[in-house]
Design a protein around this motif. Structure first.
Motif, mmCIF file in Angstrom:
data_model
loop_
_atom_site.group_PDB
_atom_site.id
_atom_site.type_symbol
_atom_site.label_atom_id
_atom_site.label_comp_id
_atom_site.label_asym_id
_atom_site.label_seq_id
_atom_site.Cartn_x
_atom_site.Cartn_y
_atom_site.Cartn_z
ATOM 1 N N THR A 44 0.733 -1.146 -0.089
ATOM 2 C CA THR A 44 -0.114 -0.032 0.022
ATOM 3 C C THR A 44 0.991 1.092 0.073
ATOM 4 N N GLU A 45 0.211 2.436 -0.242
ATOM 5 C CA GLU A 45 1.062 3.707 -0.099
ATOM 6 C C GLU A 45 1.438 3.968 1.081
ATOM 7 N N ASP A 46 0.641 3.749 2.143
ATOM 8 C CA ASP A 46 1.336 3.752 3.639
ATOM 9 C C ASP A 46 2.425 3.284 3.894
ATOM 10 N N GLU A 47 2.420 1.638 3.477
ATOM 11 C CA GLU A 47 3.464 0.889 3.728
ATOM 12 C C GLU A 47 4.894 1.403 3.002
ATOM 13 N N ALA A 48 4.795 1.919 1.652
ATOM 14 C CA ALA A 48 5.774 2.197 1.012
ATOM 15 C C ALA A 48 6.312 3.501 1.643
ATOM 16 N N ALA A 49 5.452 4.335 2.122
ATOM 17 C CA ALA A 49 5.724 5.666 2.786
ATOM 18 C C ALA A 49 6.760 5.488 4.127
ATOM 19 N N GLY A 50 5.977 4.495 5.037
ATOM 20 C CA GLY A 50 6.607 4.189 6.092
ATOM 21 C C GLY A 50 6.226 4.877 7.407
ATOM 22 N N GLU A 51 6.273 4.496 8.388
ATOM 23 C CA GLU A 51 5.748 5.110 9.673
ATOM 24 C C GLU A 51 7.045 5.109 10.688
ATOM 25 N N ALA A 52 7.562 6.453 11.042
ATOM 26 C CA ALA A 52 8.617 6.551 11.856
ATOM 27 C C ALA A 52 8.390 6.136 13.072
ATOM 28 N N LEU A 53 9.167 5.325 13.815
ATOM 29 C CA LEU A 53 9.139 4.818 15.237
ATOM 30 C C LEU A 53 9.640 5.774 16.204
ATOM 31 N N ALA A 54 8.977 6.151 17.321
ATOM 32 C CA ALA A 54 9.486 6.897 18.312
ATOM 33 C C ALA A 54 10.512 5.847 19.206
ATOM 34 N N GLY A 55 11.325 6.887 20.024
ATOM 35 C CA GLY A 55 12.053 6.013 20.812
ATOM 36 C C GLY A 55 13.686 5.936 20.373
ATOM 37 N N VAL B 184 14.400 4.779 12.596
ATOM 38 C CA VAL B 184 13.640 3.424 12.489
ATOM 39 C C VAL B 184 12.299 3.836 11.706
ATOM 40 N N VAL B 185 11.906 2.732 10.838
ATOM 41 C CA VAL B 185 10.673 3.029 10.175
ATOM 42 C C VAL B 185 9.714 1.701 10.203
ATOM 43 N N ARG B 186 8.800 1.630 10.284
ATOM 44 C CA ARG B 186 7.889 0.503 10.041
ATOM 45 C C ARG B 186 7.216 0.448 8.889
ATOM 46 N N ARG B 187 7.105 -0.497 8.045
ATOM 47 C CA ARG B 187 6.275 -0.637 6.675
ATOM 48 C C ARG B 187 5.635 -1.894 6.957
ATOM 49 N N GLY B 188 4.412 -1.674 7.229
ATOM 50 C CA GLY B 188 3.538 -2.682 7.325
ATOM 51 C C GLY B 188 4.067 -3.696 8.492
ATOM 52 N N ALA B 189 4.251 -5.145 8.045
ATOM 53 C CA ALA B 189 4.512 -6.100 9.126
ATOM 54 C C ALA B 189 6.065 -6.053 9.400
#
Length: 270
Positions: A3-14, A22-27
């Motif tokens: 998905t577009e969100d998985e491709a962009a990634g979510e930066a993980l705090a900490g 550190v970036v989460r991309r889906g699983a």
């Protein structure tokens, strides 16, 4: 399909060393790979194959050389640490989880040809790959209990007691009250909490007697680690040192630990 969100990634705090990287991309989670990534991934896979399901599973490396691991769902306590992460049951569960890690790792042959990170490693060495950085932001909780460990970058061979001491520094915490006040809820009884951690782990009488001194040793290793980072101009550690009272905090911590050594020993062995 990605998905577009998985491709962009979510930066993980900490984190401090890898803060913002550190970036989460889906699983999956992608993060900077340590120099010994292949040996570390082999160890994590060996842990899983031996029945330890409480750590990320390596997936491989990205095209640009970052490591990719499975995302571990749950709650992670970030500073200032919330009260839910500092309960007695939560602390006991950290000890239980750490014992599970060590019991599993004991059966895995350490690759002695690997240059394991010396940063927080046991200066006396050992035959068990210890985590070395079981801080609250590296433990995943579910339903108020420690369920998994993440961020094994600083893992290295050592004594299990060393890992217990490093964990105690963060979770009791083994800090003077002034230092603890900025990160932890008020009213934590350090001697009682050290006993809870030791009980959860199932620490032997011999190791209980040695634990306070090992915590002091571990604190000096952590201080030297911070000093190297500061000398190298690491912005995260420069900021942390300034915000948390500079080197005076480390001096105060060292003196407090020495002054309370007998109190901690009595709590552990009483």
């Amino acid at each position: 399909m990605t998905t577009e969100d998985e491709a962009a990634g979510e930066a993980l705090a900490g984190g401090t060393v890898n803060a913002g990287a550190v970036v989460r991309r889906g699983a999956w989670v992608e993060r900077p790979a340590p120099h010994h990534v292949h040996a570390l991934h082999a160890h994590l896979l060996a842990l899983k194959e031996s029945g330890f399901d409480a750590a990320p599973t390596p997936v491989g490396l990205t095209a640009d050389g970052r490591e990719r691991l499975t995302f571990v769902p749950g709650d992670v306590a970030l500073p200032p640490f919330p009260a839910w992460a500092m309960t007695a049951p939560a602390l006991e569960s950290v000890g239980v989880l750490l014992r599970r890690l060590h019991e599993t790792a004991t059966g895995i042959v350490v690759d002695t040809d690997v240059e394991w990170p010396p940063d927080l490693a046991d200066p006396e060495g050992g035959t068990v790959v210890c985590h070395n950085d079981v801080s609250p932001d590296n433990v995943v909780f579910r339903d108020g209990r420690a369920a998994a460990l993440i961020d094994f970058d600083l893992a290295a061979p050592g004594r299990p007691l060393w890992d217990v001491a490093m964990t105690a520094r963060y979770w009791v915490p083994m800090l003077d009250p002034e230092s603890a006040a900025s990160l932890y809820p008020p009213g934590l009884d350090a001697p009682a909490r050290l006993r809870i951690l030791a009980d959860g782990y199932g620490l032997s009488p011999e190791d209980r007697a040695a634990l306070p001194g090992t915590v002091e040793q571990a604190t000096e290793v952590c201080r030297a680690f911070v000093a190297r980072r500061v000398a190298g101009g690491d912005p995260g550690y420069l900021r942390m040192l300034a915000e948390r009272g500079g080197w005076q905090r480390w001096d105060r911590m060292r003196d407090w630990l020495a002054a309370h050594r007998e109190t901690f020993t009595a709590a552990l062995l009483g």
